[in-house]
Design an enzyme around this catalytic site. Structure first.
Site: not given
Length: 584
Positions: A124, A244, A246, A256, A259, A290, A356, A398
């Site tokens: 990730f 954030q 994404h 979404l 990831e 991100r 996001h 994050r």
């Protein structure tokens, strides 16, 4: 004119009330229920909570497939946060992540498995071997439905424990007097009646507020209710400038694309087919944090390298093969076929950044007790957990999969600390007219007869926030957004709604939610204007450098009146990791 519908108010008494039935709220309720009588209030049926949309995984340094250590997870989290995360809170998060995952497994969560039966893990963004810098497989997953599985598992456990649920109840106000929380006021959506929940402790786990933006991965219900209520009661909000985006939302829709697609080997490509992340993060490429990837996509689009000159790029999965996509990313494949009419097995996915996750929120200490100032002065009996809180383990950005870690780990901690509190606390009396402010808000909307439509105000708010306060920011753009929001807040006073009825009056509730969104959008914008640096998700083109001398601190913003705010600050907790330049 007083509305008779609010004259007969029901009163319920519990030791603790949890507002929100997502992963954080359910975790808190589960662990607090061992200490007293707990109720969960949710404006949705619990399994429709937004935790269910989390796709890719939950991070824990199990080391099942690669060497890994909680210290590496901790460092990656702090680095990903652009050094704004509180390192004591991060250590608690990453140390407890392994136990949190194993607890979920023992509750029955069906994780994917390795051939020898261990919990499977995948790569990730930002998860690394701290010695070599190479990506490490740390994300535990259940296909691409990890959040859905967590939510179902926790809800089943809550039902098993006999926790009382009040589904489709919208909390409108927090009852607080002399810095002691005494309960909440909720609107029963089915009947249109008000209820007072009198309690020793209240826990807000109400989720995020991505709906302040036009393009978002967030559900329509994520309207910042908890933080807006707290802000109106004179409590501060922390680090609201950090929201954030994404990197990979479906083009135009914002749905979404996890990831995990890049974790499985998906590659971002521009109009020339180039793997452009090699320029921006030469070592870790598509698995950079991100904020880095989102800015890279916008830079490619801005410089004319979007697909066919449009504002999206491709996420290429065609080389992964049908078996990988169908077994490990089945929901993503289904989303692409349903909403984009493409097959990711043979066609690349059009993506661009989507709003996001909120890194900021209601400030809490390491025990999840809500605080009221930079000295960490607690509000007695008030707790918050999950995305709606700011502890701060995410800082300015994050790390992927840490939201699910937070709700499992700090959700549990929040429940335990609240349980310990209610065990010895007494039930404080309700103040005079405890539902007065809730009634004032609802009647103001019901009886307003202006010519402004809530839907139009919401549309204009989301557009100005998307255009002026998203991935790239400048003072000029944000000043324009601030002025527009002040105009929209003034126009909100002249709204009218069509439905004046009692039962399932979504017109009324959506208008009230809009008042929350306007407040949260305003807090976000003024906080972003105030921070004259770039850090993590807060990227200012007029202040492109990170400024640790002046801005290595958390922002606290207070509502002081109509379009007036006050700022205070609290220091970042720094332990092992001194701030340095982030290199991916």
């Amino acid at each position: 004119m007083a509305d008779k519908r609010f004259s007969d108010i029901k009163i319920h008494r519990y030791d603790a009330v949890v507002v929100g039935a997502g992963g954080a709220g359910l975790s808190a309720a589960l662990y607090a229920s061992d200490y007293g009588n707990v109720a969960v209030i949710s404006k949705l049926y619990p399994t429709r909570s937004h935790t269910g949309t989390a796709q890719g995984g939950i991070a824990a340094a199990l080391g099942n497939l690669d060497e890994d250590h909680w210290e590496w997870h901790s460092y990656d989290t702090v680095k990903g946060s652009d050094y704004l995360a509180d390192q004591d809170a991060v250590d608690v998060l990453t140390k407890s992540a392994v136990d949190a995952v194993i607890r979920l497994e023992h509750m029955g969560l069906p994780f994917n498995r390795t051939p020898d039966g261990k919990i499977a893990q995948r790569r990730f963004g930002g998860h690394t071997n701290n010695v070599t810098g190479e990506p490490v497989r740390r994300a535990c997953y259940a296909a691409d439905r990890t959040g859905h599985m967590i939510l179902q598992t926790l809800y089943q456990q809550a039902i098993k424990k006999g926790i009382h649920f009040y589904d489709e109840f919208q909390v409108i106000d927090l009852i607080i007097q002399d810095n002691i929380v005494r309960g909440v006021v909720a609107y029963e959506i089915d009947t249109g009646e008000l209820h007072i929940f009198h309690a020793k402790a209240v826990n807000f786990a109400t989720g995020g507020w991505g709906r302040i933006f036009k393009v978002t991965s967030n559900a329509h219900t994520l309207t910042g209710d908890g933080p807006a209520i707290a802000w109106r009661k004179g409590l501060p909000l922390e680090d609201m400038e950090f929201f954030q985006f994404h990197p990979t939302g479906m083009y135009k829709l914002g749905i979404l694309i996890t990831e995990a697609v890049r974790g499985e080997g998906g590659i971002l490509r521009n109009r020339y087919g180039e793997r452009f992340m090699e320029k921006y993060a030469p070592h870790i490429k598509d698995l950079a944090s991100r904020d880095v990837v989102s800015r890279a996509i916008y830079m490619e689009i801005r410089e004319g390298r979007g697909i066919d000159g449009k504002d999206y790029v491709y996420l290429d999965t065609t080389h992964l093969g049908k078996e990988v996509i169908e077994k490990r990313l089945p929901d993503i494949a289904d989303f692409c076929r349903t909403y984009l009419h493409i097959d990711p097995v043979t066609q690349p996915i059009p993506v661009h950044p989507t709003a996001h996750y909120a890194m900021g929120g209601i400030p809490v200490n390491i025990d999840t007790n809500v605080i009221m100032d930079g000295n960490n002065t607690p509000v007695t009996g008030f707790f918050a957990a999950g995305e709606t809180s700011c502890i701060s383990v995410h800082g300015a950005n994050r790390l992927g999969t840490n939201s699910l870690v937070e709700l499992a780990s700090y959700g549990m901690i929040s429940g335990l600390r609240m349980g310990e509190f209610i065990k010895s606390a007494k039930l404080e009396p309700l103040p005079d007219d405890p539902a007065g402010y809730a009634i004032e808000q609802l009647e103001g909307i019901l009886h307003s007869s202006g010519d402004e439509k809530p839907g139009q105000i919401r549309k204009e708010m989301q557009q100005i926030m998307m255009d002026n306060v998203s991935v790239f920011r400048t003072q000029e753009l944000m000043e324009e957004a601030k002025a527009k929001l002040e105009e929209l807040k003034e126009r909100f006073k002249r709204i009218s709604i069509q439905d004046k009825g009692k039962r399932f009056n979504t017109d009324l509730l959506e208008a009230w939610e809009l008042s929350n969104l306007l407040d949260i959008a305003y807090a976000t914008t003024v906080s972003a204007l105030n921070r004259t640096e770039s850090r993590g998700a807060h990227s200012r083109e007029d202040y492109p450098k990170r400024d640790d001398v002046n801005w290595l601190k958390h922002t606290l913003v207070y509502k002081e009146g109509e379009n007036k705010v006050r700022f205070d600050y609290k220091p970042v907790v720094i332990l092992r990791y001194q701030p340095k330049e982030r290199v991916y």
